[in-house]
Enzyme design. Structure first.
Site, PDB file in Angstrom:
ATOM      1  N   ASP A 177     -48.502  -4.202  87.041  1.00 49.93           N
ATOM      2  CA  ASP A 177     -49.160  -4.932  85.944  1.00 49.93           C
ATOM      3  C   ASP A 177     -50.679  -4.927  86.057  1.00 49.93           C
ATOM      4  O   ASP A 177     -51.366  -5.410  85.161  1.00 49.93           O
ATOM      5  CB  ASP A 177     -48.674  -6.389  85.918  1.00 49.93           C
ATOM      6  CG  ASP A 177     -47.219  -6.484  85.500  1.00 49.93           C
ATOM      7  OD1 ASP A 177     -46.719  -5.548  84.849  1.00 49.93           O
ATOM      8  OD2 ASP A 177     -46.569  -7.496  85.830  1.00 49.93           O
ATOM      9  N   ARG A 190     -39.438  -2.491  72.787  1.00 49.42           N
ATOM     10  CA  ARG A 190     -39.342  -2.065  74.192  1.00 49.42           C
ATOM     11  C   ARG A 190     -37.919  -1.677  74.570  1.00 49.42           C
ATOM     12  O   ARG A 190     -36.951  -2.200  74.021  1.00 49.42           O
ATOM     13  CB  ARG A 190     -39.893  -3.183  75.097  1.00 49.42           C
ATOM     14  CG  ARG A 190     -41.394  -3.358  74.866  1.00 49.42           C
ATOM     15  CD  ARG A 190     -41.982  -4.440  75.698  1.00 49.42           C
ATOM     16  NE  ARG A 190     -41.943  -4.124  77.104  1.00 49.42           N
ATOM     17  CZ  ARG A 190     -42.323  -4.966  78.056  1.00 49.42           C
ATOM     18  NH1 ARG A 190     -42.760  -6.168  77.738  1.00 49.42           N
ATOM     19  NH2 ARG A 190     -42.268  -4.608  79.322  1.00 49.42           N
ATOM     20  N   ARG A 196     -53.048  -7.975  78.815  1.00 47.83           N
ATOM     21  CA  ARG A 196     -53.761  -7.415  79.975  1.00 47.83           C
ATOM     22  C   ARG A 196     -54.822  -6.391  79.555  1.00 47.83           C
ATOM     23  O   ARG A 196     -55.825  -6.210  80.241  1.00 47.83           O
ATOM     24  CB  ARG A 196     -52.776  -6.819  80.979  1.00 47.83           C
ATOM     25  CG  ARG A 196     -51.793  -7.873  81.501  1.00 47.83           C
ATOM     26  CD  ARG A 196     -51.152  -7.497  82.803  1.00 47.83           C
ATOM     27  NE  ARG A 196     -49.974  -8.321  83.034  1.00 47.83           N
ATOM     28  CZ  ARG A 196     -49.985  -9.572  83.496  1.00 47.83           C
ATOM     29  NH1 ARG A 196     -51.127 -10.152  83.801  1.00 47.83           N
ATOM     30  NH2 ARG A 196     -48.858 -10.249  83.657  1.00 47.83           N
ATOM     31  N   ARG A 204     -49.758   1.392  77.887  1.00 45.65           N
ATOM     32  CA  ARG A 204     -51.007   1.044  78.588  1.00 45.65           C
ATOM     33  C   ARG A 204     -51.808   2.263  79.032  1.00 45.65           C
ATOM     34  O   ARG A 204     -53.009   2.150  79.287  1.00 45.65           O
ATOM     35  CB  ARG A 204     -50.709   0.123  79.780  1.00 45.65           C
ATOM     36  CG  ARG A 204     -50.342  -1.273  79.298  1.00 45.65           C
ATOM     37  CD  ARG A 204     -50.091  -2.257  80.407  1.00 45.65           C
ATOM     38  NE  ARG A 204     -49.945  -3.589  79.836  1.00 45.65           N
ATOM     39  CZ  ARG A 204     -49.372  -4.615  80.471  1.00 45.65           C
ATOM     40  NH1 ARG A 204     -48.887  -4.462  81.702  1.00 45.65           N
ATOM     41  NH2 ARG A 204     -49.287  -5.783  79.890  1.00 45.65           N
ATOM     42  N   SER A 224     -37.423  -1.084  88.863  1.00 43.24           N
ATOM     43  CA  SER A 224     -37.704  -2.212  87.959  1.00 43.24           C
ATOM     44  C   SER A 224     -37.111  -3.506  88.491  1.00 43.24           C
ATOM     45  O   SER A 224     -35.898  -3.633  88.654  1.00 43.24           O
ATOM     46  CB  SER A 224     -37.129  -1.919  86.570  1.00 43.24           C
ATOM     47  OG  SER A 224     -37.062  -3.113  85.817  1.00 43.24           O
ATOM     48  N   LYS A 261     -44.791  -0.831  78.532  1.00 41.70           N
ATOM     49  CA  LYS A 261     -45.121  -2.245  78.749  1.00 41.70           C
ATOM     50  C   LYS A 261     -45.425  -2.888  77.381  1.00 41.70           C
ATOM     51  O   LYS A 261     -45.018  -2.366  76.365  1.00 41.70           O
ATOM     52  CB  LYS A 261     -46.289  -2.373  79.727  1.00 41.70           C
ATOM     53  CG  LYS A 261     -45.932  -1.892  81.141  1.00 41.70           C
ATOM     54  CD  LYS A 261     -44.882  -2.771  81.770  1.00 41.70           C
ATOM     55  CE  LYS A 261     -44.499  -2.295  83.160  1.00 41.70           C
ATOM     56  NZ  LYS A 261     -43.353  -3.043  83.695  1.00 41.70           N
ATOM     57  N   ARG A 266     -38.393 -17.477  86.605  1.00 41.00           N
ATOM     58  CA  ARG A 266     -37.188 -17.566  87.432  1.00 41.00           C
ATOM     59  C   ARG A 266     -36.893 -19.012  87.816  1.00 41.00           C
ATOM     60  O   ARG A 266     -35.731 -19.388  87.991  1.00 41.00           O
ATOM     61  CB  ARG A 266     -37.361 -16.687  88.683  1.00 41.00           C
ATOM     62  CG  ARG A 266     -37.246 -15.179  88.366  1.00 41.00           C
ATOM     63  CD  ARG A 266     -37.900 -14.350  89.448  1.00 41.00           C
ATOM     64  NE  ARG A 266     -37.680 -12.919  89.321  1.00 41.00           N
ATOM     65  CZ  ARG A 266     -38.351 -12.096  88.515  1.00 41.00           C
ATOM     66  NH1 ARG A 266     -39.289 -12.567  87.712  1.00 41.00           N
ATOM     67  NH2 ARG A 266     -38.088 -10.796  88.513  1.00 41.00           N
ATOM     68  N   LYS A 306     -46.339 -15.806  86.695  1.00 39.65           N
ATOM     69  CA  LYS A 306     -45.431 -15.705  85.541  1.00 39.65           C
ATOM     70  C   LYS A 306     -44.015 -15.388  85.996  1.00 39.65           C
ATOM     71  O   LYS A 306     -43.064 -16.025  85.536  1.00 39.65           O
ATOM     72  CB  LYS A 306     -45.976 -14.618  84.599  1.00 39.65           C
ATOM     73  CG  LYS A 306     -45.222 -14.483  83.316  1.00 39.65           C
ATOM     74  CD  LYS A 306     -46.133 -14.071  82.177  1.00 39.65           C
ATOM     75  CE  LYS A 306     -46.561 -12.625  82.222  1.00 39.65           C
ATOM     76  NZ  LYS A 306     -45.505 -11.710  81.754  1.00 39.65           N
TER      77      LYS A 306
HETATM   78  C1  S3P Z   1     -41.524  -8.414  86.095  1.00 36.81           C
HETATM   79  C2  S3P Z   1     -41.307  -7.119  86.451  1.00 36.81           C
HETATM   80  C3  S3P Z   1     -42.146  -5.993  86.021  1.00 36.81           C
HETATM   81  C4  S3P Z   1     -43.476  -6.469  85.452  1.00 36.81           C
HETATM   82  C5  S3P Z   1     -43.313  -7.635  84.537  1.00 36.81           C
HETATM   83  C6  S3P Z   1     -42.663  -8.803  85.245  1.00 36.81           C
HETATM   84  C7  S3P Z   1     -40.597  -9.457  86.584  1.00 36.81           C
HETATM   85  O1  S3P Z   1     -41.478  -5.272  85.017  1.00 36.81           O
HETATM   86  O2  S3P Z   1     -44.125  -5.417  84.776  1.00 36.81           O
HETATM   87  O3  S3P Z   1     -44.575  -8.053  84.042  1.00 36.81           O
HETATM   88  O4  S3P Z   1     -40.932 -10.653  86.490  1.00 36.81           O
HETATM   89  O5  S3P Z   1     -39.526  -9.090  87.066  1.00 36.81           O
HETATM   90  P1  S3P Z   1     -40.476  -4.055  85.412  1.00 36.81           P
HETATM   91  O6  S3P Z   1     -39.414  -4.611  86.247  1.00 36.81           O
HETATM   92  O7  S3P Z   1     -39.973  -3.547  84.079  1.00 36.81           O
HETATM   93  O8  S3P Z   1     -41.352  -3.058  86.112  1.00 36.81           O
END
Ligand code: S3P
Length: 442
Positions: free
Chosen positions: A320, A127, A392, A351, A172, A347, A31, A26
């Protein structure tokens, strides 16, 4: 009022056997669209994840004037418009359930000449967005949020951004990537420090598109003034989707599963480390590099697991996968303790609380703490689980039935389609006794 929701019913017991390739990653899929859109020339993507979250990203760029063909059998062709070729969308951009779309786009769109409005579903609109809007504002962006700092986001275009050095308070990848994308449009250098390593797909993909960036210790920096060149991207299978079968095959006696073409980026493989610490037998085969990302096949055979104290440095590397790992903990001998994971509370659902409630409903002792959980392994009964629309959570409890004594019913499973289309059929093909149907919730 009673309403109909997609409900999974899973009969208890059984084992998982066979081979499969789970859908594409994903994070990488999102990206590929974003960078392909602002690149010069055509980008060809294969292995793309045709799930609702990534389709939200495609739709957003179509609304901004980018021609995108597909996805068709995992293939997408993006006709890049260059860094300054996007056009404003009349209609607000609906990003559905996708936090990655909203946070990364907020950076990319802060540097445009036009205004944008971003919103999502009930979960996404709850969020926290201040983690991106605050540093973007200090770069010169003008963004309106609700009083709570949540979406809808109204991004006022036509601002002159300037680079900043930002020491991120949370580990993050979404915040890091947001600021790097804004940095493509900012005067001078944009620098971001991560308190712990997080997924680095943005950095790797910038390299793939020929855009320079540099790492200086735990700082990552780039400057505006360059351009991205269209490229080819081969998206590996998502280790976050593979995780349900890594756990399922580990906990169900007699299981033996081969997962093919799994993305093994070291910023994503914490789930493998944690399962191995718990005693799982995971064999990494045929390790290779494809399109700048490590990929391998993983063979999993069931083994008795034992509880552990999860090392905190693994938390961002498996962020995740905790819903699935909590199921492993529930099936392990002894106690598993997680700390340093408060991010799990923001999230797609909280969770920590939602998993604790679901595990308790199945008869497992699970005690949430502000930044983690303590789970004592035991015998899972059967019961009904509320997934709170979190994909999830739904898939984790589906897998838990392998070790339950009675039927497990998981409600509100529609959002499994946001990340893992075909989950029910793939899981059933391996031996999980699962059916899905619209049911009226009691
Ligand atoms: C992601 C980063 C993570 C992850 C999300 C996808 C990404 O989030 O939990 O499912 O693609 O950069 P955080 O950066 O908020 O931890």
């Amino acid at each position: 009022m009673a309403h109909s929701t997609l409900t999974f019913r899973i009969q208890p017991g059984g084992k998982l056997q066979g081979e499969l390739r789970v859908p594409g990653d994903k994070s990488v899929s999102h990206r590929s669209i974003m960078m392909g859109a602002i690149a010069e020339g055509v980008t060809e993507v294969s292995g793309f994840l045709s799930a609702e979250d990534c389709l939200s990203t495609i739709q957003a760029f179509r609304q901004m004037g980018v021609r995108i063909e597909g996805p068709e059998a995992g293939h997408v062709r993006i006709h890049g418009v260059g860094l300054h070729g996007l056009t404003g969308s009349e209609a607000p951009l609906d990003l559905g359930n996708s936090g990655t779309s909203m946070r990364l786009l907020s950076g990319l769109l802060s540097g445009q000449a036009f205004d944008s409005v971003l919103f999502g579903d009930e979960s996404l609109n709850r969020r926290p967005m201040k983690r991106v809007t605050e540093p973007l504002k200090s770069m010169g962006a003008v963004i309106d949020t609700t009083n709570a700092g949540t979406a809808p986001l109204h991004i006022h275009g036509g601002q002159r951004l300037h680079g900043i050095a930002y020491d991120m308070p949370v580990a993050s990848a979404q915040v890091k990537s947001c600021l790097l994308l804004a940095g493509l449009y900012a005067d001078g250098e944009t620098r971001v420090r991560e308190p712990a390593p997080t997924r680095d797909h943005t950095e790797r993909m910038l390299t793939g598109f020929g855009y320079p960036w540099r790492r200086d210790g735990d700082w990552i920096a780039l400057s505006s003034g360059g351009s991205l060149r269209g490229t080819q991207i081969d998206v590996p299978s998502d280790i976050s989707s593979a995780a349900f079968f890594l756990v399922g095959a580990s906990i169900a006696p007699g299981s033996d599963v081969l997962l093919r073409h799994v993305g093994m980026n070291p910023t994503r493989t914490g789930v493998i480390d944690i399962l191995r610490l718990m005693g799982a037998e995971l064999e990494v085969l045929n390790a290779r590099i494809i399109g700048g990302e490590p990929v391998a096949d993983i063979r999993v055979r069931s083994r008795p697991l034992h509880g552990i104290v999860i090392p905190e440095h693994l938390v961002p590397l498996s962020i995740d996968e905790f819903p699935a790992l909590f199921v492993a903990a529930a099936c392990a001998e002894g106690e598993t303790v997680l700390t340093g994971a408060e991010e799990l509370r923001v999230k797609e659902s909280d969770r920590i609380q939602v998993m604790a409630d679901g595990l308790s409903a199945l008869g497992i002792e699970a005690n949430p703490t502000p930044d983690g959980i303590r789970i004592r392994g035991g015998q899972l009964g059967g019961g009904a689980i509320v997934s709170h629309g979190d994909h999830r959570i739904a898939m984790s409890f589906a897998i838990s039935a392998l070790r339950a004594q009675g039927e497990v019913v998981v409600r509100d499973c529609r959002n499994v389609a946001t990340s893992f289309p075909g989950f029910v059929d793939l899981a059933a093909g391996l031996g999980l006794a699962i059916t899905a149907a619209d049911e009226t919730a009691p």
